[in-house]
Write a protein that holds these residues in place. Structure first.
Motif, short mmCIF file in Angstrom:
data_model
loop_
_atom_site.label_atom_id
_atom_site.label_comp_id
_atom_site.label_asym_id
_atom_site.label_seq_id
_atom_site.Cartn_x
_atom_site.Cartn_y
_atom_site.Cartn_z
N ARG A 103 41.07 -23.09 -29.35
CA ARG A 103 41.41 -23.45 -30.73
C ARG A 103 41.57 -22.20 -31.58
NH1 ARG A 103 37.26 -27.25 -33.87
NH2 ARG A 103 37.64 -28.52 -32.00
N ASP A 104 40.67 -21.22 -31.37
CA ASP A 104 40.77 -19.96 -32.11
C ASP A 104 42.06 -19.22 -31.78
OD1 ASP A 104 38.38 -20.41 -33.35
OD2 ASP A 104 37.20 -19.14 -32.01
N ARG A 105 42.42 -19.23 -30.47
CA ARG A 105 43.66 -18.57 -30.08
C ARG A 105 44.87 -19.23 -30.71
NH1 ARG A 105 40.93 -17.87 -25.04
NH2 ARG A 105 41.69 -19.88 -24.29
N GLN A 106 44.88 -20.59 -30.70
CA GLN A 106 45.99 -21.31 -31.31
C GLN A 106 46.05 -21.04 -32.81
OE1 GLN A 106 45.55 -25.43 -30.25
NE2 GLN A 106 45.97 -25.09 -28.08
N HIS A 107 44.87 -21.03 -33.43
CA HIS A 107 44.81 -20.76 -34.87
C HIS A 107 45.33 -19.35 -35.16
CE1 HIS A 107 43.42 -21.03 -39.00
NE2 HIS A 107 42.74 -19.91 -38.84
N ALA A 108 44.89 -18.38 -34.33
CA ALA A 108 45.35 -17.01 -34.52
C ALA A 108 46.86 -16.91 -34.30
CB ALA A 108 44.61 -16.07 -33.56
N HIS A 109 47.38 -17.68 -33.31
CA HIS A 109 48.82 -17.67 -33.04
C HIS A 109 49.59 -18.25 -34.23
CE1 HIS A 109 52.53 -17.78 -30.81
NE2 HIS A 109 52.65 -19.08 -31.00
N ARG A 110 49.07 -19.37 -34.78
CA ARG A 110 49.73 -19.96 -35.95
C ARG A 110 49.70 -19.01 -37.13
NH1 ARG A 110 47.10 -24.71 -34.10
NH2 ARG A 110 45.39 -24.36 -35.55
N GLU A 111 48.56 -18.36 -37.33
CA GLU A 111 48.45 -17.41 -38.44
C GLU A 111 49.43 -16.25 -38.25
OE1 GLU A 111 44.38 -16.19 -38.82
OE2 GLU A 111 43.98 -17.76 -40.29
N GLN A 112 49.57 -15.79 -36.99
CA GLN A 112 50.50 -14.70 -36.72
C GLN A 112 51.93 -15.13 -36.99
OE1 GLN A 112 49.60 -11.48 -35.86
NE2 GLN A 112 51.76 -11.13 -36.35
N MET A 113 52.26 -16.38 -36.58
CA MET A 113 53.61 -16.89 -36.82
C MET A 113 53.88 -17.00 -38.31
SD MET A 113 54.07 -19.85 -33.89
CE MET A 113 55.67 -20.30 -34.56
#
Length: 313
Positions: free
Chosen positions: A249-259
């Motif tokens: 979940r943290d990785r997905q959240h970080a990916h969304r934030e990066q996008m």
């Protein structure tokens, strides 16, 4: 010898359910002379989505300790955390302890009347990460001093008012425990040293009991029992699964934030480019207008000279 890894909540709780193990470990961390200790019921914390907040695990222990004034009950709050983002939960849990009506004891006054007295609180934070400062210190002890402000003199007597509103604590940085065996406490806490984990199975740690002090055998035996406890093993597997979900979940959240960050940067660049082009167009328009004004001025001057020539003719 392979024993269960106490960094897991299930194993740590199993360890603390044994009075001898809890007395040794908590007594060494706090410095209290413990007569008796027991786990208190701890409410499971639920987040807004109805899930347990697995990044923080807490245990409450009530310890009967010997003091110069006699035996005294002390509330010991133990919190284990895997991530540095859990400070808000620490504060919320601690605030709940101060507010709880359960954290009082009845005492008799000299005249035979009874009253409620707040239990002193000692907090223990077992961190799975290093602090930004003092990150190489395995155990940081936070202690209060009563001082005469005018003289700086330490006041030896404890006061119920102050004890009810302030507390001592200890912070244990598990990563800093690696191969640190400088005193009795660090020798006891060696059971948490993650450098000893089995590389093939993080549920287990390889411990040479001959290298540990005799008093640590009670901890090692308890951790050895945890290996053969089916319920503990199953809970460790569940913990792994839940932590993996949190990390994903943290990785997905970080990916969304990066996008979102990339899109924001791109949008900002587009706006800046549009503004730059608009400024260039405005500048060219101003230059064109200036040239037109100059051309008109020359035409007026030419017309004026023509009129003056006509007048002379």
């Amino acid at each position: 010898m392979e024993v269960a890894n106490p960094i897991y909540d299930a194993v740590f709780k199993f360890l603390m359910e044994d009075k001898k193990s809890a007395t040794l470990l908590i007594g060494a961390i706090t410095g209290f002379d413990i007569e008796d200790i027991e786990l208190r019921p701890t409410e499971i914390q639920i987040d807004g989505n109805g899930m347990r907040q697995w990044t923080v695990y807490r245990l409450d222990l009530a310890a009967k300790v010997r003091t110069p004034e006699g035996s005294r009950l002390v509330l010991i709050e133990v919190q284990k955390a895997k991530y540095h983002t859990d400070i808000q939960r620490f504060r919320r849990y601690l605030g709940g302890q101060y507010a709880s009506e359960e954290n009082y004891e009845k005492i008799k006054e000299a005249d035979g009347t009874e009253r409620q007295r707040a239990l002193p609180i000692f907090t223990i934070y077992i961190l799975g990460y290093r602090l930004k400062s003092n990150h190489d210190i395995p155990v940081i002890r936070v202690g209060r001093l009563y001082l005469d402000h005018a003289t700086g003199q330490t006041l030896p007597e404890r006061d119920e008012f102050i004890e009810s509103l302030t507390h001592d604590g200890a912070i244990i940085q598990v990563p800093a425990l690696k191969e640190r065996r400088r005193n009795r406490l660090e020798n006891i806490l060696a059971i948490f040293d993650q450098a000893l984990i089995n590389s093939d199975n993080h549920h287990l740690m390889r411990i040479d009991d001959e290298t540990h002090p005799e008093e640590c055998r009670v901890l090692i035996r308890r951790l050895l029992q945890a290996v053969s406890d089916k319920q503990v093993r199953q809970r460790m597997i569940v913990e792994d699964e839940i932590i993996s979900e949190f990390e994903e979940r943290d990785r997905q959240h970080a990916h969304r934030e990066q996008m979102l960050s990339d899109k924001l940067i791109e949008a900002t660049r587009h706006i800046e480019e549009t503004n730059r082009r608009a400024e260039e167009l405005n500048q060219r328009a101003e230059e064109s207008n200036q040239r037109a004004e100059e051309s008109n001025q020359r035409a007026e001057e030419s017309n004026q000279r023509a009129e003056e020539s006509n007048q002379r003719a």
